[in-house]
Motif scaffolding. Structure first.
Motif, PDB file in Angstrom:
ATOM      1  N   VAL A 176       0.851  -1.179   0.000  1.00 20.30           N
ATOM      2  CA  VAL A 176       0.000   0.000   0.000  1.00 20.30           C
ATOM      3  C   VAL A 176       0.895   1.240   0.000  1.00 20.30           C
ATOM      4  O   VAL A 176       1.817   1.358   0.813  1.00 20.30           O
ATOM      5  N   VAL A 177       0.636   2.153  -0.934  1.00 16.57           N
ATOM      6  CA  VAL A 177       1.453   3.357  -1.094  1.00 16.57           C
ATOM      7  C   VAL A 177       0.563   4.589  -1.092  1.00 16.57           C
ATOM      8  O   VAL A 177      -0.657   4.514  -1.317  1.00 16.57           O
ATOM      9  N   ARG A 178       1.176   5.729  -0.841  1.00 10.51           N
ATOM     10  CA  ARG A 178       0.517   7.026  -0.952  1.00 10.51           C
ATOM     11  C   ARG A 178       1.199   7.803  -2.067  1.00 10.51           C
ATOM     12  O   ARG A 178       2.429   7.900  -2.096  1.00 10.51           O
ATOM     13  N   ARG A 179       0.402   8.339  -2.988  1.00 14.97           N
ATOM     14  CA  ARG A 179       0.939   9.099  -4.103  1.00 14.97           C
ATOM     15  C   ARG A 179       0.173  10.418  -4.230  1.00 14.97           C
ATOM     16  O   ARG A 179      -1.055  10.412  -4.314  1.00 14.97           O
ATOM     17  N   ARG A 180       0.896  11.531  -4.255  1.00 12.72           N
ATOM     18  CA  ARG A 180       0.236  12.822  -4.391  1.00 12.72           C
ATOM     19  C   ARG A 180      -0.226  13.012  -5.834  1.00 12.72           C
ATOM     20  O   ARG A 180       0.562  12.841  -6.771  1.00 12.72           O
ATOM     21  N   LEU A 181      -1.484  13.370  -5.990  1.00  9.70           N
ATOM     22  CA  LEU A 181      -2.039  13.650  -7.312  1.00  9.70           C
ATOM     23  C   LEU A 181      -2.037  15.141  -7.602  1.00  9.70           C
ATOM     24  O   LEU A 181      -1.658  15.569  -8.697  1.00  9.70           O
ATOM     25  N   LEU A 182      -2.484  15.933  -6.650  1.00 12.66           N
ATOM     26  CA  LEU A 182      -2.536  17.392  -6.778  1.00 12.66           C
ATOM     27  C   LEU A 182      -2.040  18.003  -5.471  1.00 12.66           C
ATOM     28  O   LEU A 182      -2.266  17.438  -4.395  1.00 12.66           O
ATOM     29  N   PRO A 183      -1.394  19.164  -5.537  1.00 14.71           N
ATOM     30  CA  PRO A 183      -0.983  19.881  -6.751  1.00 14.71           C
ATOM     31  C   PRO A 183       0.120  19.126  -7.498  1.00 14.71           C
ATOM     32  O   PRO A 183       0.832  18.318  -6.903  1.00 14.71           O
ATOM     33  N   LEU A 184       0.233  19.402  -8.765  1.00 15.07           N
ATOM     34  CA  LEU A 184       1.218  18.718  -9.577  1.00 15.07           C
ATOM     35  C   LEU A 184       2.627  19.040  -9.104  1.00 15.07           C
ATOM     36  O   LEU A 184       2.915  20.169  -8.680  1.00 15.07           O
ATOM     37  N   ASP A 185       3.491  18.055  -9.184  1.00 12.54           N
ATOM     38  CA  ASP A 185       4.898  18.248  -8.849  1.00 12.54           C
ATOM     39  C   ASP A 185       5.602  18.799 -10.094  1.00 12.54           C
ATOM     40  O   ASP A 185       6.188  18.063 -10.884  1.00 12.54           O
ATOM     41  N   LEU A 186       5.540  20.114 -10.267  1.00 10.93           N
ATOM     42  CA  LEU A 186       6.067  20.740 -11.489  1.00 10.93           C
ATOM     43  C   LEU A 186       7.582  20.609 -11.587  1.00 10.93           C
ATOM     44  O   LEU A 186       8.124  20.504 -12.689  1.00 10.93           O
ATOM     45  N   ASP A 187       8.261  20.599 -10.445  1.00  5.94           N
ATOM     46  CA  ASP A 187       9.715  20.477 -10.488  1.00  5.94           C
ATOM     47  C   ASP A 187      10.147  19.141 -11.084  1.00  5.94           C
ATOM     48  O   ASP A 187      11.151  19.054 -11.792  1.00  5.94           O
ATOM     49  N   THR A 188       9.383  18.095 -10.764  1.00  4.12           N
ATOM     50  CA  THR A 188       9.709  16.785 -11.326  1.00  4.12           C
ATOM     51  C   THR A 188       9.357  16.717 -12.809  1.00  4.12           C
ATOM     52  O   THR A 188      10.083  16.125 -13.609  1.00  4.12           O
ATOM     53  N   LEU A 189       8.247  17.333 -13.176  1.00  3.40           N
ATOM     54  CA  LEU A 189       7.804  17.277 -14.563  1.00  3.40           C
ATOM     55  C   LEU A 189       8.655  18.156 -15.481  1.00  3.40           C
ATOM     56  O   LEU A 189       8.865  17.824 -16.650  1.00  3.40           O
ATOM     57  N   ARG A 190       9.119  19.266 -14.924  1.00  6.00           N
ATOM     58  CA  ARG A 190       9.867  20.212 -15.764  1.00  6.00           C
ATOM     59  C   ARG A 190      11.240  19.646 -16.100  1.00  6.00           C
ATOM     60  O   ARG A 190      11.916  19.055 -15.292  1.00  6.00           O
ATOM     61  N   ARG A 191      11.648  19.871 -17.333  1.00  6.84           N
ATOM     62  CA  ARG A 191      12.990  19.470 -17.736  1.00  6.84           C
ATOM     63  C   ARG A 191      13.487  20.458 -18.785  1.00  6.84           C
ATOM     64  O   ARG A 191      12.694  21.034 -19.528  1.00  6.84           O
ATOM     65  N   VAL A 192      14.785  20.628 -18.842  1.00  7.07           N
ATOM     66  CA  VAL A 192      15.378  21.578 -19.785  1.00  7.07           C
ATOM     67  C   VAL A 192      15.462  20.933 -21.152  1.00  7.07           C
ATOM     68  O   VAL A 192      15.905  19.794 -21.297  1.00  7.07           O
ATOM     69  N   GLN A 193      15.052  21.678 -22.181  1.00  7.56           N
ATOM     70  CA  GLN A 193      15.056  21.168 -23.546  1.00  7.56           C
ATOM     71  C   GLN A 193      16.160  21.854 -24.345  1.00  7.56           C
ATOM     72  O   GLN A 193      16.372  23.067 -24.235  1.00  7.56           O
ATOM     73  N   ASP A 194      16.863  21.071 -25.127  1.00  8.63           N
ATOM     74  CA  ASP A 194      17.868  21.664 -26.011  1.00  8.63           C
ATOM     75  C   ASP A 194      17.221  22.497 -27.106  1.00  8.63           C
ATOM     76  O   ASP A 194      17.777  23.484 -27.556  1.00  8.63           O
ATOM     77  N   ALA A 195      16.063  22.074 -27.542  1.00 16.16           N
ATOM     78  CA  ALA A 195      15.341  22.794 -28.596  1.00 16.16           C
ATOM     79  C   ALA A 195      13.863  22.747 -28.263  1.00 16.16           C
ATOM     80  O   ALA A 195      13.350  21.727 -27.811  1.00 16.16           O
ATOM     81  N   ASN A 196      13.185  23.858 -28.478  1.00 19.42           N
ATOM     82  CA  ASN A 196      11.764  23.907 -28.202  1.00 19.42           C
ATOM     83  C   ASN A 196      11.001  23.070 -29.219  1.00 19.42           C
ATOM     84  O   ASN A 196      11.305  23.091 -30.411  1.00 19.42           O
ATOM     85  N   PRO A 197       9.976  22.321 -28.769  1.00 19.65           N
ATOM     86  CA  PRO A 197       9.180  21.538 -29.723  1.00 19.65           C
ATOM     87  C   PRO A 197       8.306  22.463 -30.564  1.00 19.65           C
ATOM     88  O   PRO A 197       7.997  23.592 -30.179  1.00 19.65           O
ATOM     89  N   VAL A 198       7.910  21.965 -31.718  1.00 18.09           N
ATOM     90  CA  VAL A 198       6.994  22.710 -32.588  1.00 18.09           C
ATOM     91  C   VAL A 198       5.576  22.474 -32.073  1.00 18.09           C
ATOM     92  O   VAL A 198       5.122  21.336 -31.976  1.00 18.09           O
TER      93      VAL A 198
END
Length: 286
Positions: A176-198
């Motif tokens: 049995v685990v606990r997982r946060r759904l909201l608020p979103l973990d933006l730091d984990t989701l964010r990543r640096v891109q070498d080039a912006n997507p179209v």
């Protein structure tokens, strides 16, 4: 003696029938768990794809536009995923035990077994529903849950939304685990891109649409893992029951054989006594 032997035979027949039922339940649980595992692999890949897309969208939005301060005075909202059917090794109790300070907490509850014991846990869920009985029903169940969650947050915003469910790991293990759904973990989701997507949408509009997909993927993950863990727990319970059935069958079989031997011995003794009486009568006549 005859009545006792008949009782043992009746109990032996009952135990044998129960063993067949246990075997059938094992087969059903194994099939459902295997099917859920196959779907879990696909949904995990989908969730990773959506998360990567969100990371790319977040890279296009300045961080100061996404920064939010936590709201004070709001209560957390817990979504508990409990088993739907019995013979699951007290899995519902473990789910409830994972939540601190249940009394007075906001709870959304899935699973008939959890709904059944909720009053004993001091929980009055503000929304409840069945857990899926078949893995193929996960998408409509996720849609219903997401709609109910949106309504609950509209009635009363929450400081955070936590999922509590049994997650399946390697080797059929689950915990049995606990997982946060909201608020979103933006730091984990964010990543640096070498080039912006179209893209053909504004970054914020794209992110808003991806958030819905991401939340859906997370809820599907919790539903599928809960369903799979329930059936794995049932497999373990049925394996223990099968061992008990085998022991009871052996014990009752041994008891039946002993009673038959006693009955045969008694018949032989009666025959011997009859022969002795017959011989004495013959000697007296002579």
């Amino acid at each position: 003696m005859e009545q006792r032997a008949a009782d043992v035979q009746a109990r032996l027949a009952t135990v044998s029938s129960f063993g067949e039922l246990v075997g059938a339940m094992q087969g059903v649980a194994a099939a459902r768990a295997d099917h859920a595992k196959k779907l879990i692999a696909g949904t995990n890949a989908y969730a990773r794809t959506v998360a990567n897309a969100m990371g790319q969208a977040l890279a296009l939005i300045p961080q100061d536009r996404l920064a939010t301060s936590p709201e004070k005075g709001r209560r957390p909202l817990w979504i508990l995923f409990c088993p739907e059917q019995a013979f699951n090794g007290s899995l519902s109790d473990k789910v409830f035990a994972a939540v601190p300070a249940l009394a007075g907490a906001r709870v959304m509850l899935l699973g008939a077994q959890g709904i059944r014991i909720a009053p004993q846990q001091g929980v009055a869920p503000e929304w409840s529903s069945q857990l899926i009985a078949h893995a193929d029903a996960v998408v409509p169940a996720s849609d219903r849950l997401q709609a109910a969650l949106e309504q609950a947050l509209a009635r009363e915003p929450a400081s955070q939304v936590e999922l509590v469910f049994a997650e399946v790991g390697e080797g059929n293990q689950h915990e049995v685990v606990r997982r946060r759904l909201l608020p979103l973990d933006l730091d984990t989701l964010r990543r640096v891109q070498d080039a912006n997507p179209v893209i053909h949408l504004t970054p914020q509009h794209l992110l808003d649409q991806l958030i819905d997909e991401y939340l859906s993927a997370r809820l599907v993950h919790a539903l599928l893992h809960s369903h799979c863990a329930e059936n794995l727990a049932r497999l373990q319970a049925m394996a223990a029951a099968h061992d008990n059935v085998n022991h009871m069958t052996e014990d009752l079989g041994a008891e039946a054989r002993r009673l038959r031997q006693e009955a045969i011995t008694e018949e032989i003794m009666e025959l011997a006594a009859g022969l002795q009486a017959l011989n004495r009568s013959s000697d007296s006549a002579n």
